[in-house]
Design a protein around this motif. Structure first.
Motif, PDB file in Angstrom:
ATOM      1  N   GLU A 271      50.457 128.948 -17.589  1.00  9.58           N
ATOM      2  CA  GLU A 271      49.437 127.324 -17.693  1.00  9.58           C
ATOM      3  C   GLU A 271      51.426 126.213 -17.816  1.00  9.58           C
ATOM      4  OE1 GLU A 271      47.872 124.291 -21.447  1.00  9.58           O
ATOM      5  OE2 GLU A 271      49.079 126.373 -22.228  1.00  9.58           O
ATOM      6  N   THR A 272      52.393 126.753 -18.429  1.00 12.80           N
ATOM      7  CA  THR A 272      53.557 126.000 -17.766  1.00 12.80           C
ATOM      8  C   THR A 272      53.875 126.235 -16.504  1.00 12.80           C
ATOM      9  OG1 THR A 272      54.842 126.533 -20.225  1.00 12.80           O
ATOM     10  CG2 THR A 272      56.072 126.021 -18.105  1.00 12.80           C
TER      11      THR A 272
ATOM     12  N   LYS B  16      51.445 123.532 -14.965  1.00 12.21           N
ATOM     13  CA  LYS B  16      51.959 122.113 -15.292  1.00 12.21           C
ATOM     14  C   LYS B  16      52.701 121.363 -13.724  1.00 12.21           C
ATOM     15  CE  LYS B  16      53.639 119.518 -18.737  1.00 12.21           C
ATOM     16  NZ  LYS B  16      53.902 119.583 -20.240  1.00 12.21           N
ATOM     17  N   HIS B  17      53.608 122.374 -14.054  1.00 14.71           N
ATOM     18  CA  HIS B  17      54.798 122.223 -12.916  1.00 14.71           C
ATOM     19  C   HIS B  17      54.528 122.070 -11.507  1.00 14.71           C
ATOM     20  CE1 HIS B  17      56.719 122.263 -17.178  1.00 14.71           C
ATOM     21  NE2 HIS B  17      57.303 121.390 -16.926  1.00 14.71           N
TER      22      HIS B  17
END
Length: 353
Positions: free
Chosen positions: A164-165, A168-169
């Motif tokens: 997820e991280t 997201k980035h």
């Protein structure tokens, strides 16, 4: 014929047929205590079998390199101690393993036994590693190392919250490299892909959600495996393929090198294994920017471990996990999950007094 002749066999008595002995046949002959070996003929057969093994072995390049390295270390040890390496006595193998066990992990010792066995079997010589003294020693060393808390290490898991991280980035990043890296990791996680499997993906291997995997670590049958990606991962692939303009190159590799000018360099050459390793190192730095991760950096196997743990944590049956990850043995899945603490404990309900 006297009694001594009656209880002996000479290799030379096989005549020209002796030159046709296959490795397993030669092993059977040499394992007979009555055999009187003719060294010239034996050496010739051994050389022939090893040359054939070098030409025809089905081992992959990385496995061949590891085999050569482990065998070379055993040969060097034998030369230093004035002992024969081929054929080796079981006592030589015992001494070698005991010497190596002082500083090396038990996985490496298992590799030593594999190398020694492989060369003896390929040459057609009796395999000293099958002696009960060797197998018993290896088990005892393993038990001792486990008691000393030297555990079998697995790749640091890349879990859903890590993914997820990363998405997201990097998912919508203007950098084509970051977009590629996020897509690669999402696809690897979704398909529980090995490093070689993700590096080998071509445009022709994709059919909406279905990914064809022509060759895997456990499947060299010529009949490809197929796995179903998640819709999310498949959509990320479509976006990346379109953005990178991969279709103009024809049926090339999807994950390949990208220049500093943010352009695909070529698709005829797959991503190097070192480049893939760097993708995971960057992902680890993104997830742990202060270097505060409790475990070593991600590796190219992290998505398989993390994905299996997340499936396990969501109560997916082990048979399903094995099928999704193309594992032939359930013990691998159990190993990945053994050090994993589930978020739920079924005893919570039982002990709610």
């Amino acid at each position: 014929m006297d009694s001594n002749q009656h209880h002996s066999l000479q290799i030379g008595s096989f005549g020209n047929a002796g030159n046709q002995l296959r490795p397993e046949q030669l092993q059977a002959v040499l394992s007979d205590p009555r055999v009187q070996m003719e060294r010239a003929l034996i050496d010739g057969l051994v050389a022939k079998h090893l040359e054939e093994f070098g030409r025809t072995t089905g081992l992959r390049e990385t496995s061949r390199a590891r085999l050569a390295s482990l065998w070379g270390q055993f040969v060097s040890y034998c030369l230093q101690h004035g002992k024969d390496s081929l054929p080796a006595a079981y006592t030589t193998v015992l001494d070698y393993l005991q010497c190596r066990a002082v500083t090396l992990h038990r996985n490496t010792l298992a590799g030593d036994v594999w190398a020694i066995s492989t060369f003896h079997n390929a040459a057609g010589l009796p395999n000293p590693a099958t002696d009960s003294a060797v197998t018993n020693l290896l088990k005892r060393i393993g038990d001792q190392k486990a008691a000393n808390e030297e555990f079998i290490k697995q790749a640091t898991p890349l879990r859903r919250h890590h993914l997820e991280t990363i998405i997201k980035h990097w998912g919508d990043s203007e950098s084509l490299i970051q977009c590629r890296d996020a897509t690669l990791i999402a696809v690897s996680y979704s398909g529980l892909l090995r490093s070689s499997e993700v590096r080998n993906i071509k445009l022709s291997h994709l059919d909406d959600l279905v990914l064809t995997i022509p060759v895997t670590k456990t499947n060299h049958s010529g009949v490809p495996d197929r796995t179903k990606l998640t819709r999310f991962a498949a959509d990320m692939l479509d976006v990346y393929i379109e953005r990178a303009g991969l279709r103009r190159f024809g049926d090339g590799f999807i994950f390949t090198g990208i220049s500093n000018q943010n352009r695909i360099q070529r698709t005829r050459r797959k991503m190097a294994s070192s480049t893939l390793a760097n993708v995971y190192k960057r992902a680890y730095s993104l997830c742990y920017p202060d270097g505060n991760g409790s475990e070593p950096a991600f590796s190219t196997h992290s998505c398989r471990v993390g994905g299996a743990q997340d499936l396990w944590n969501n109560n997916v049956q082990i048979e399903t996990i094995m099928k999704l990850g193309r594992w032939q043995k359930g013990e691998i899945v159990y190993r990945y999950s053994r050090g994993h603490v589930s978020s739920d404990n079924p005893f919570d309900e039982l002990m709610s007094f």
